[in-house]
Enzyme design. Structure first.
Site, PDB file in Angstrom:
ATOM      1  N   ASP A   1      -3.413   1.028   6.566  1.00  0.00           N
ATOM      2  CA  ASP A   1      -2.479   0.690   5.495  1.00  0.00           C
ATOM      3  C   ASP A   1      -2.156  -0.805   5.488  1.00  0.00           C
ATOM      4  O   ASP A   1      -2.035  -1.425   4.433  1.00  0.00           O
ATOM      5  CB  ASP A   1      -1.183   1.500   5.632  1.00  0.00           C
ATOM      6  CG  ASP A   1      -1.423   2.996   5.519  1.00  0.00           C
ATOM      7  OD1 ASP A   1      -2.495   3.382   5.004  1.00  0.00           O
ATOM      8  OD2 ASP A   1      -0.549   3.771   5.946  1.00  0.00           O
TER       9      ASP A   1
ATOM     10  N   GLU B   1      -1.454  -1.014  -5.882  1.00  0.00           N
ATOM     11  CA  GLU B   1      -2.685  -0.449  -6.427  1.00  0.00           C
ATOM     12  C   GLU B   1      -2.421   0.334  -7.692  1.00  0.00           C
ATOM     13  O   GLU B   1      -1.366   0.924  -7.851  1.00  0.00           O
ATOM     14  CB  GLU B   1      -3.261   0.540  -5.414  1.00  0.00           C
ATOM     15  CG  GLU B   1      -4.133  -0.068  -4.389  1.00  0.00           C
ATOM     16  CD  GLU B   1      -4.442   0.960  -3.324  1.00  0.00           C
ATOM     17  OE1 GLU B   1      -5.588   1.382  -3.264  1.00  0.00           O
ATOM     18  OE2 GLU B   1      -3.527   1.323  -2.578  1.00  0.00           O
TER      19      GLU B   1
ATOM     20  N   ASP C   1       0.860  -1.173   0.000  1.00  0.00           N
ATOM     21  CA  ASP C   1       0.000   0.000   0.000  1.00  0.00           C
ATOM     22  C   ASP C   1       0.900   1.227   0.000  1.00  0.00           C
ATOM     23  O   ASP C   1       1.769   1.362   0.851  1.00  0.00           O
ATOM     24  CB  ASP C   1      -0.887  -0.014   1.255  1.00  0.00           C
ATOM     25  CG  ASP C   1      -1.789   1.205   1.320  1.00  0.00           C
ATOM     26  OD1 ASP C   1      -2.770   1.225   0.573  1.00  0.00           O
ATOM     27  OD2 ASP C   1      -1.492   2.128   2.097  1.00  0.00           O
TER      28      ASP C   1
END
Ligand SMILES: [Zn+2]
Length: 438
Positions: free
Chosen positions: A378, A296, A208
């Site tokens: 996170d 991501e 993340d």
């Protein structure tokens, strides 16, 4: 992911700060001016034609028109002082900007809607130009550019020079730009490098990319890897906030305002530099240790709208980190899986899979309403990303095509050119070292 070592050609950028002599600085300014002139000259013609016929001139057409006019018009006699690339590349950029504008308008291009290209004003637009042909070399502590000559660099260029000498690198183009009174050259280089497959097969980590911490990861063995911003970054960010406030207090158009702007730009460059250096170290480490990294996808073009300076740097860092992970995993024989932009990694409970409708950025701890699971936001997001690695790993190929396994919401990142910065301010450790060590 085998032990065998293959070779691959990758594009890599090498950036150096320049120390031009006054005469060379004049040549740099002249080229930047020529490039801006060519852009505006071409834009005026394209706009006229676009308004009349809905078409514009291609980069090649503009170059032909320019070649005819520059000889016919005595007012343009100065053209020969600059490399023809300054004009040609500006026409190419303009052509691209116009194509992007049309694509954006028709919805073929994602992100923020683009307007019709604008005229560039001296002092307002960024000074920059590009060479695509002509002598481009570097040796020890100098670079050689067409028309400008051999310019001393702020840091050593030895690493690239050695590659060029050995024939494992080729300079494709060089972009020269000015950032806060300092000139930089960025070479786009085709590098022939070894791709070693020494990562352990089957290892995976979900990553993340954060706002508070640089990066938070959870690996398949359950280890949590949290990389916070390094101290120099925190210090630089604090200075940036102070400079930003000071800048906004100065009267518009005053000399104080100009000084504050220059100061702000210098600190801005420093923050970006320190951050990129930290990201290089962190991503190199991850790419060396894990066969699969899941991160991501981020709507970077959509995020750039953000006004706050510090926030803008963070946004920039997201794209950078993802790009670094992409090429570094390839170099190490691993792969990067990019989760779909709509994959709700932060809003999903990593314990039971229930998804929240809303989660504000200020909520640092994820609390699940269904099962009561509580975890750092996170870490929770990284766990969800890690699950993607396990869910579709077999259906992904290892050489980097786009793959969309049914509904799994992930794709393999296409190979993107790598960047090895050579340090922007000269006060930080050369970043080339971090990237090159990969
Ligand atoms: Zn839950």
């Amino acid at each position: 992911m085998s032990e065998a070592t293959d070779r691959a050609k990758v594009h890599q950028a090498y950036r150096f700060a320049l120390e031009p002599t006054p005469a060379q600085e004049r040549a740099l300014r002249s080229h930047a001016g020529a490039s801006r002139f060519a852009w505006n000259w071409g834009l005026a013609r394209c706009r006229e034609r676009y308004e009349a016929e809905g078409k514009w001139y291609s980069g090649i057409d503009l170059h032909k028109l320019w070649n005819a006019e520059k000889k016919a018009d005595p007012a343009l006699a100065w053209w020969s002082e600059n490399s023809k690339c300054a004009y040609q590349e500006a026409f190419r950029d303009l052509d691209r900007a116009l194509r992007d504008f049309v694509k954006s308008r028709s919805g073929q291009r994602k992100g923020k809607r683009l307007g019709f290209p604008r005229f560039k004003k001296r002092g307002k637009s960024r000074d920059s130009f590009r060479f695509s042909v002509g002598p481009m070399r570097c040796a020890g502590s100098t670079v050689t550019l067409p028309k400008v000559g051999t310019v001393t660099t702020h840091e050593s260029t030895r690493k690239l020079a050695r590659r060029l000498e050995a024939g494992t690198a080729r300079i494709l183009s060089s972009t020269v730009s000015r950032v806060a009174q300092r000139w930089f050259v960025s070479f786009t280089v085709e590098v022939d490098r070894a791709v070693s497959g020494h990562v352990r097969a089957g290892t995976a980590i979900g990553v993340d990319l954060g706002v508070r911490t640089l990066l938070t990861g959870v690996d398949d063995a359950g280890n949590v890897v949290a990389i916070g911003g390094p101290k120099p970054l925190r210090v630089a960010l604090r200075k940036l906030r102070r400079a930003s406030r000071a800048h906004s207090r100065k009267a518009e158009g005053s000399a104080n305002r100009r000084n504050a702007s220059a100061q702000l730009a210098r600190i801005h460059a420093r923050v970006a530099n320190v951050r990129a250096d930290a990201l290089h170290k962190a991503t190199t480490d991850l790419a060396k240790r894990y066969a699969t990294v899941v991160a991501e996808d981020l709507n970077v073009t959509g995020m750039v709208r953000n006004r706050s300076l510090a926030r803008a740097i963070v946004d920039q860092g997201f794209g950078e980190a993802r790009r670094m992970l992409g090429y570094k995993t390839t170099w190490n024989g691993g792969q990067l899986i990019v989760a779909d932009r709509w994959f709700p990694s932060s809003k999903t409970c990593s314990a039971c899979g229930a998804a929240k409708a809303k989660l504000s950025l200020s909520e640092r701890v994820f609390c699940c309403e269904s099962c009561g699971h509580r975890e750092d936001r996170d870490v929770n997001a990284a766990r969800n990303l890690l699950k993607l690695a396990a869910s579709g790993a077999e259906s992904l190929n290892a050489c980097g095509g786009h793959v969309r396994p049914g509904g799994a919401g992930q794709r393999l990142l296409k190979q993107e050119p790598g960047t090895a910065h050579a340090g922007e301010t000269g006060t930080a450790a050369p970043q080339g070292a971090a990237a090159e060590a990969a």
